[in-house]
Motif scaffolding. Sequence first.
Motif, mmCIF file in Angstrom:
data_model
loop_
_atom_site.group_PDB
_atom_site.id
_atom_site.type_symbol
_atom_site.label_atom_id
_atom_site.label_comp_id
_atom_site.label_asym_id
_atom_site.label_seq_id
_atom_site.Cartn_x
_atom_site.Cartn_y
_atom_site.Cartn_z
ATOM 1 N N MET A 1 33.504 42.267 23.874
ATOM 2 C CA MET A 1 34.101 43.512 24.323
ATOM 3 C C MET A 1 35.486 43.225 24.897
ATOM 4 N N ASP A 2 36.472 43.918 24.373
ATOM 5 C CA ASP A 2 37.836 43.779 24.885
ATOM 6 C C ASP A 2 37.998 44.651 26.121
ATOM 7 N N LEU A 3 38.596 44.077 27.141
ATOM 8 C CA LEU A 3 38.839 44.809 28.383
ATOM 9 C C LEU A 3 40.231 45.433 28.336
ATOM 10 N N SER A 4 40.375 46.585 28.972
ATOM 11 C CA SER A 4 41.701 47.180 29.117
ATOM 12 C C SER A 4 42.517 46.303 30.069
ATOM 13 N N LEU A 5 43.816 46.487 30.075
ATOM 14 C CA LEU A 5 44.674 45.723 30.982
ATOM 15 C C LEU A 5 44.239 45.923 32.425
ATOM 16 N N ASN A 6 43.952 47.162 32.796
ATOM 17 C CA ASN A 6 43.511 47.465 34.151
ATOM 18 C C ASN A 6 42.228 46.720 34.499
ATOM 19 N N GLN A 7 41.255 46.740 33.605
ATOM 20 C CA GLN A 7 39.994 46.050 33.836
ATOM 21 C C GLN A 7 40.203 44.538 33.933
ATOM 22 N N LEU A 8 41.037 44.020 33.066
ATOM 23 C CA LEU A 8 41.291 42.588 33.048
ATOM 24 C C LEU A 8 41.962 42.120 34.343
ATOM 25 N N ILE A 9 42.963 42.856 34.795
ATOM 26 C CA ILE A 9 43.642 42.501 36.047
ATOM 27 C C ILE A 9 42.651 42.565 37.209
ATOM 28 N N PHE A 10 41.841 43.611 37.252
ATOM 29 C CA PHE A 10 40.847 43.733 38.314
ATOM 30 C C PHE A 10 39.865 42.573 38.279
ATOM 31 N N ARG A 11 39.375 42.217 37.101
ATOM 32 C CA ARG A 11 38.392 41.130 36.982
ATOM 33 C C ARG A 11 38.990 39.800 37.423
ATOM 34 N N VAL A 12 40.226 39.518 37.016
ATOM 35 C CA VAL A 12 40.879 38.270 37.422
ATOM 36 C C VAL A 12 41.031 38.245 38.944
ATOM 37 N N PHE A 13 41.497 39.342 39.533
ATOM 38 C CA PHE A 13 41.627 39.421 40.986
ATOM 39 C C PHE A 13 40.280 39.202 41.661
ATOM 40 N N HIS A 14 39.252 39.883 41.165
ATOM 41 C CA HIS A 14 37.920 39.807 41.765
ATOM 42 C C HIS A 14 37.362 38.382 41.675
ATOM 43 N N GLU A 15 37.518 37.734 40.539
ATOM 44 C CA GLU A 15 37.028 36.362 40.374
ATOM 45 C C GLU A 15 37.770 35.401 41.305
ATOM 46 N N LYS A 16 39.063 35.571 41.417
ATOM 47 C CA LYS A 16 39.838 34.704 42.311
ATOM 48 C C LYS A 16 39.440 34.965 43.762
ATOM 49 N N ASP A 17 39.261 36.218 44.127
ATOM 50 C CA ASP A 17 38.833 36.574 45.478
ATOM 51 C C ASP A 17 37.471 35.953 45.794
ATOM 52 N N ASN A 18 36.555 36.023 44.843
ATOM 53 C CA ASN A 18 35.231 35.411 45.033
ATOM 54 C C ASN A 18 35.324 33.897 45.188
ATOM 55 N N ALA A 19 36.200 33.268 44.409
ATOM 56 C CA ALA A 19 36.356 31.820 44.494
ATOM 57 C C ALA A 19 36.902 31.393 45.854
ATOM 58 N N LEU A 20 37.681 32.259 46.493
ATOM 59 C CA LEU A 20 38.285 31.931 47.792
ATOM 60 C C LEU A 20 37.423 32.343 48.981
ATOM 61 N N GLN A 21 36.352 33.094 48.735
ATOM 62 C CA GLN A 21 35.491 33.560 49.832
ATOM 63 C C GLN A 21 34.960 32.416 50.699
ATOM 64 N N PRO A 22 34.461 31.314 50.112
ATOM 65 C CA PRO A 22 33.970 30.230 50.972
ATOM 66 C C PRO A 22 35.054 29.664 51.899
ATOM 67 N N LEU A 23 36.281 29.605 51.426
ATOM 68 C CA LEU A 23 37.376 29.120 52.277
ATOM 69 C C LEU A 23 37.657 30.113 53.396
ATOM 70 N N ARG A 24 37.663 31.420 53.073
ATOM 71 C CA ARG A 24 37.847 32.433 54.124
ATOM 72 C C ARG A 24 36.763 32.286 55.182
ATOM 73 N N ASP A 25 35.524 32.101 54.732
ATOM 74 C CA ASP A 25 34.414 31.935 55.672
ATOM 75 C C ASP A 25 34.609 30.688 56.532
ATOM 76 N N GLU A 26 34.987 29.591 55.899
ATOM 77 C CA GLU A 26 35.189 28.331 56.628
ATOM 78 C C GLU A 26 36.289 28.464 57.682
ATOM 79 N N LEU A 27 37.352 29.166 57.338
ATOM 80 C CA LEU A 27 38.472 29.333 58.264
ATOM 81 C C LEU A 27 38.207 30.430 59.299
ATOM 82 N N GLY A 28 37.173 31.234 59.081
ATOM 83 C CA GLY A 28 36.869 32.328 59.999
ATOM 84 C C GLY A 28 37.776 33.532 59.801
ATOM 85 N N LEU A 29 38.144 33.794 58.553
ATOM 86 C CA LEU A 29 39.058 34.896 58.233
ATOM 87 C C LEU A 29 38.355 35.966 57.417
#
Length: 142
Positions: A1-29
Amino acid sequence: MDLSLNQLIFRVFHEKDNALQPLRDELGLGRGQPRILSYLHSYGPATQNMIASYFRIDPAAVSRMTESLRKNGFLTRTENVDCRRSNRLELTEKGREAAIRWTEECAKLDDQILTGFTEEESAVLHDLLQRLLENLQREDCL
């Protein structure tokens, strides 16, 4: 399934945000707080309005985030001598260390997500994203 540009940008942002969550937790942010620390680390002391304007977010949201950061020892708030109605925000040593760590880990993640890209492709992607941002920031956008 091809994603629209909007969906793709959101998914990339969301995946990157999820990948950084453990660091935010570790830093207390919380979400959004690392960007405030990064801003202050890059640009130096600032007012809440300057930060809100830079990120184009609600000043009340900045106020809530900065108050939490202050209470947790990441920044200080002092009366701005140039304008009595605003406070000057400045990083503490704890805030500087968190901002530096955040920047370093984000750079590592950037390297990881650009795996397989040539330097030229990375530069083109950066340029295209910058242009998207500029288009969205135009007065006549939406």
